[in-house]
Design a protein around this motif. Structure first.
Motif, PDB file in Angstrom:
ATOM      1  N   LEU A 164       0.819  -1.218   0.000  1.00  0.00           N
ATOM      2  CA  LEU A 164       0.000   0.000   0.000  1.00  0.00           C
ATOM      3  C   LEU A 164       0.851   1.265   0.000  1.00  0.00           C
ATOM      4  CD1 LEU A 164      -2.949  -0.971   2.376  1.00  0.00           C
ATOM      5  CD2 LEU A 164      -3.027  -0.596  -0.105  1.00  0.00           C
ATOM      6  N   GLN A 165       2.025   1.198   0.578  1.00  0.00           N
ATOM      7  CA  GLN A 165       2.910   2.368   0.583  1.00  0.00           C
ATOM      8  C   GLN A 165       3.355   2.739  -0.831  1.00  0.00           C
ATOM      9  OE1 GLN A 165       6.053   2.135   3.532  1.00  0.00           O
ATOM     10  NE2 GLN A 165       4.699   1.004   4.904  1.00  0.00           N
ATOM     11  N   TYR A 166       3.249   1.805  -1.746  1.00  0.00           N
ATOM     12  CA  TYR A 166       3.634   2.038  -3.142  1.00  0.00           C
ATOM     13  C   TYR A 166       2.423   2.035  -4.070  1.00  0.00           C
ATOM     14  CZ  TYR A 166       8.191   0.837  -1.218  1.00  0.00           C
ATOM     15  OH  TYR A 166       9.331   0.806  -0.460  1.00  0.00           O
ATOM     16  N   GLY A 167       1.225   1.946  -3.493  1.00  0.00           N
ATOM     17  CA  GLY A 167       0.016   1.881  -4.304  1.00  0.00           C
ATOM     18  C   GLY A 167      -0.164   0.535  -4.986  1.00  0.00           C
ATOM     19  N   ILE A 168       0.351  -0.520  -4.355  1.00  0.00           N
ATOM     20  CA  ILE A 168       0.322  -1.869  -4.933  1.00  0.00           C
ATOM     21  C   ILE A 168      -0.579  -2.757  -4.080  1.00  0.00           C
ATOM     22  CG2 ILE A 168       1.721  -3.910  -5.458  1.00  0.00           C
ATOM     23  CD1 ILE A 168       4.112  -1.900  -5.768  1.00  0.00           C
ATOM     24  N   ILE A 169      -1.455  -3.499  -4.747  1.00  0.00           N
ATOM     25  CA  ILE A 169      -2.301  -4.478  -4.072  1.00  0.00           C
ATOM     26  C   ILE A 169      -1.519  -5.781  -3.976  1.00  0.00           C
ATOM     27  CG2 ILE A 169      -4.426  -5.842  -4.226  1.00  0.00           C
ATOM     28  CD1 ILE A 169      -5.546  -3.471  -5.934  1.00  0.00           C
ATOM     29  N   VAL A 170      -1.473  -6.362  -2.790  1.00  0.00           N
ATOM     30  CA  VAL A 170      -0.747  -7.619  -2.588  1.00  0.00           C
ATOM     31  C   VAL A 170      -1.727  -8.691  -2.157  1.00  0.00           C
ATOM     32  CG1 VAL A 170       1.104  -8.785  -1.344  1.00  0.00           C
ATOM     33  CG2 VAL A 170       1.344  -6.352  -1.931  1.00  0.00           C
ATOM     34  N   HIS A 171      -1.697  -9.811  -2.869  1.00  0.00           N
ATOM     35  CA  HIS A 171      -2.518 -10.972  -2.540  1.00  0.00           C
ATOM     36  C   HIS A 171      -1.593 -12.042  -1.966  1.00  0.00           C
ATOM     37  CE1 HIS A 171      -5.608  -9.232  -5.149  1.00  0.00           C
ATOM     38  NE2 HIS A 171      -4.630  -9.024  -6.019  1.00  0.00           N
ATOM     39  N   LYS A 172      -1.860 -12.480  -0.753  1.00  0.00           N
ATOM     40  CA  LYS A 172      -1.111 -13.596  -0.180  1.00  0.00           C
ATOM     41  C   LYS A 172      -1.925 -14.851  -0.441  1.00  0.00           C
ATOM     42  CE  LYS A 172       1.825 -16.073   2.038  1.00  0.00           C
ATOM     43  NZ  LYS A 172       1.726 -17.287   1.223  1.00  0.00           N
ATOM     44  N   VAL A 173      -1.468 -15.651  -1.380  1.00  0.00           N
ATOM     45  CA  VAL A 173      -2.181 -16.867  -1.779  1.00  0.00           C
ATOM     46  C   VAL A 173      -2.033 -17.928  -0.690  1.00  0.00           C
ATOM     47  CG1 VAL A 173      -2.311 -18.694  -3.522  1.00  0.00           C
ATOM     48  CG2 VAL A 173      -1.766 -16.337  -4.208  1.00  0.00           C
ATOM     49  N   GLU A 174      -3.113 -18.646  -0.429  1.00  0.00           N
ATOM     50  CA  GLU A 174      -3.104 -19.771   0.516  1.00  0.00           C
ATOM     51  C   GLU A 174      -3.592 -21.013  -0.214  1.00  0.00           C
ATOM     52  OE1 GLU A 174      -1.761 -19.438   3.400  1.00  0.00           O
ATOM     53  OE2 GLU A 174      -1.713 -17.246   3.511  1.00  0.00           O
ATOM     54  N   CYS A 175      -3.140 -22.173   0.216  1.00  0.00           N
ATOM     55  CA  CYS A 175      -3.594 -23.436  -0.389  1.00  0.00           C
ATOM     56  C   CYS A 175      -5.120 -23.491  -0.367  1.00  0.00           C
ATOM     57  CB  CYS A 175      -3.048 -24.632   0.381  1.00  0.00           C
ATOM     58  SG  CYS A 175      -1.284 -24.856   0.236  1.00  0.00           S
ATOM     59  N   GLY A 176      -5.700 -23.727  -1.529  1.00  0.00           N
ATOM     60  CA  GLY A 176      -7.140 -23.888  -1.619  1.00  0.00           C
ATOM     61  C   GLY A 176      -7.946 -22.608  -1.753  1.00  0.00           C
ATOM     62  N   ASP A 177      -7.296 -21.427  -1.690  1.00  0.00           N
ATOM     63  CA  ASP A 177      -8.084 -20.197  -1.833  1.00  0.00           C
ATOM     64  C   ASP A 177      -8.474 -19.968  -3.292  1.00  0.00           C
ATOM     65  OD1 ASP A 177      -5.932 -18.990  -3.149  1.00  0.00           O
ATOM     66  OD2 ASP A 177      -5.481 -17.585  -1.529  1.00  0.00           O
ATOM     67  N   LYS A 178      -9.154 -18.861  -3.574  1.00  0.00           N
ATOM     68  CA  LYS A 178      -9.679 -18.629  -4.922  1.00  0.00           C
ATOM     69  C   LYS A 178      -8.573 -18.567  -5.973  1.00  0.00           C
ATOM     70  CE  LYS A 178      -9.912 -13.574  -4.772  1.00  0.00           C
ATOM     71  NZ  LYS A 178     -10.736 -12.404  -4.943  1.00  0.00           N
ATOM     72  N   TRP A 179      -7.437 -17.952  -5.649  1.00  0.00           N
ATOM     73  CA  TRP A 179      -6.348 -17.869  -6.624  1.00  0.00           C
ATOM     74  C   TRP A 179      -5.766 -19.250  -6.905  1.00  0.00           C
ATOM     75  CZ3 TRP A 179      -6.792 -13.573  -9.003  1.00  0.00           C
ATOM     76  CH2 TRP A 179      -7.183 -12.429  -8.328  1.00  0.00           C
ATOM     77  N   TRP A 180      -5.601 -20.029  -5.849  1.00  0.00           N
ATOM     78  CA  TRP A 180      -5.082 -21.393  -5.948  1.00  0.00           C
ATOM     79  C   TRP A 180      -5.988 -22.233  -6.848  1.00  0.00           C
ATOM     80  CZ3 TRP A 180      -0.651 -23.382  -3.567  1.00  0.00           C
ATOM     81  CH2 TRP A 180      -0.526 -24.767  -3.538  1.00  0.00           C
ATOM     82  N   LYS A 181      -7.309 -22.109  -6.615  1.00  0.00           N
ATOM     83  CA  LYS A 181      -8.276 -22.887  -7.396  1.00  0.00           C
ATOM     84  C   LYS A 181      -8.321 -22.445  -8.855  1.00  0.00           C
ATOM     85  CE  LYS A 181     -11.204 -24.024  -3.464  1.00  0.00           C
ATOM     86  NZ  LYS A 181     -12.430 -23.716  -2.738  1.00  0.00           N
ATOM     87  N   VAL A 182      -8.253 -21.144  -9.097  1.00  0.00           N
ATOM     88  CA  VAL A 182      -8.359 -20.623 -10.461  1.00  0.00           C
ATOM     89  C   VAL A 182      -7.113 -20.945 -11.292  1.00  0.00           C
ATOM     90  CG1 VAL A 182      -8.416 -18.478 -11.817  1.00  0.00           C
ATOM     91  CG2 VAL A 182      -9.974 -18.782  -9.899  1.00  0.00           C
ATOM     92  N   ASN A 183      -5.943 -20.761 -10.706  1.00  0.00           N
ATOM     93  CA  ASN A 183      -4.704 -20.889 -11.474  1.00  0.00           C
ATOM     94  C   ASN A 183      -3.918 -22.162 -11.199  1.00  0.00           C
ATOM     95  OD1 ASN A 183      -4.908 -18.347 -12.857  1.00  0.00           O
ATOM     96  ND2 ASN A 183      -4.543 -17.419 -10.861  1.00  0.00           N
ATOM     97  N   GLY A 184      -4.294 -22.903 -10.182  1.00  0.00           N
ATOM     98  CA  GLY A 184      -3.637 -24.165  -9.873  1.00  0.00           C
ATOM     99  C   GLY A 184      -2.385 -24.004  -9.028  1.00  0.00           C
ATOM    100  N   PRO A 185      -1.981 -25.073  -8.360  1.00  0.00           N
ATOM    101  CA  PRO A 185      -0.843 -25.004  -7.446  1.00  0.00           C
ATOM    102  C   PRO A 185       0.480 -24.674  -8.132  1.00  0.00           C
ATOM    103  CG  PRO A 185      -1.648 -27.257  -7.652  1.00  0.00           C
ATOM    104  CD  PRO A 185      -2.619 -26.386  -8.355  1.00  0.00           C
ATOM    105  N   ASP A 186       0.660 -25.065  -9.394  1.00  0.00           N
ATOM    106  CA  ASP A 186       1.927 -24.780 -10.068  1.00  0.00           C
ATOM    107  C   ASP A 186       2.194 -23.282 -10.179  1.00  0.00           C
ATOM    108  OD1 ASP A 186       2.448 -27.452 -10.351  1.00  0.00           O
ATOM    109  OD2 ASP A 186       1.833 -27.553 -12.448  1.00  0.00           O
ATOM    110  N   ALA A 187       1.140 -22.488 -10.198  1.00  0.00           N
ATOM    111  CA  ALA A 187       1.301 -21.033 -10.297  1.00  0.00           C
ATOM    112  C   ALA A 187       1.768 -20.415  -8.982  1.00  0.00           C
ATOM    113  CB  ALA A 187      -0.012 -20.392 -10.730  1.00  0.00           C
ATOM    114  N   TYR A 188       1.570 -21.121  -7.864  1.00  0.00           N
ATOM    115  CA  TYR A 188       1.826 -20.496  -6.564  1.00  0.00           C
ATOM    116  C   TYR A 188       2.692 -21.296  -5.605  1.00  0.00           C
ATOM    117  CZ  TYR A 188      -1.979 -17.617  -8.248  1.00  0.00           C
ATOM    118  OH  TYR A 188      -2.765 -16.806  -9.007  1.00  0.00           O
ATOM    119  N   LEU A 189       2.997 -22.537  -5.905  1.00  0.00           N
ATOM    120  CA  LEU A 189       3.834 -23.330  -5.000  1.00  0.00           C
ATOM    121  C   LEU A 189       5.291 -22.924  -5.204  1.00  0.00           C
ATOM    122  CD1 LEU A 189       3.776 -25.437  -2.809  1.00  0.00           C
ATOM    123  CD2 LEU A 189       3.965 -27.200  -4.576  1.00  0.00           C
TER     124      LEU A 189
END
Length: 134
Positions: free
Chosen positions: A8-33
């Protein structure tokens, strides 16, 4: 370390991905492991890491992409991607000092391994260079 507060100090949104969350489900574990990424200069996804220090370093690397040098004005070489990644590490880790983060020696080896993966990237990904022996 609160990635969202730093972002936020740089005007950037940060998503902390967790196993099984929406990002994990949409893009798969290879994108975030043990992987993180950014989109443009205003959004970062921090993946799920086996090593917390590598996770922190990867966050600052992605931050480096978002706030780093615009290399399009530099002399272009066949190593543009390598220099873009190197710049992200340098800028990101320089920013990390502001937050009292110093990487462990093993994380430096992780950083070098990441950088080495971009040696020859243009030949493999852009120019269609065949890296296999015939």
């Amino acid at each position: 370390m609160n990635y969202q507060e730093i972002g936020l100090q740089y005007g950037i949104i940060v998503h902390k991905v967790e196993c099984g969350d929406k990002w994990w489900k949409v893009n798969g574990p290879d994108a975030y492991l043990n992987e993180s990424s950014c989109a443009g200069r205003d959004e970062i996804w921090v993946g799920v890491y086996d090593n917390k220090d590598e996770e922190i370093a990867a966050f600052f690397h992605e931050l480096g992409h978002c706030i780093g040098t615009n290399l399009k004005d530099f002399h272009h070489t066949e190593f543009d991607k390598f220099h873009m990644e190197l710049d992200a590490w340098i800028v990101g880790l320089t920013e990390a000092y502001k937050y009292k983060y110093l990487m462990e020696p093993s994380t430096f080896r992780y950083m070098v391994k990441c950088l080495e993966s971009y040696i020859g990237w243009e030949e493999r990904e852009i120019k269609g260079f065949n890296t296999k022996e015939k």
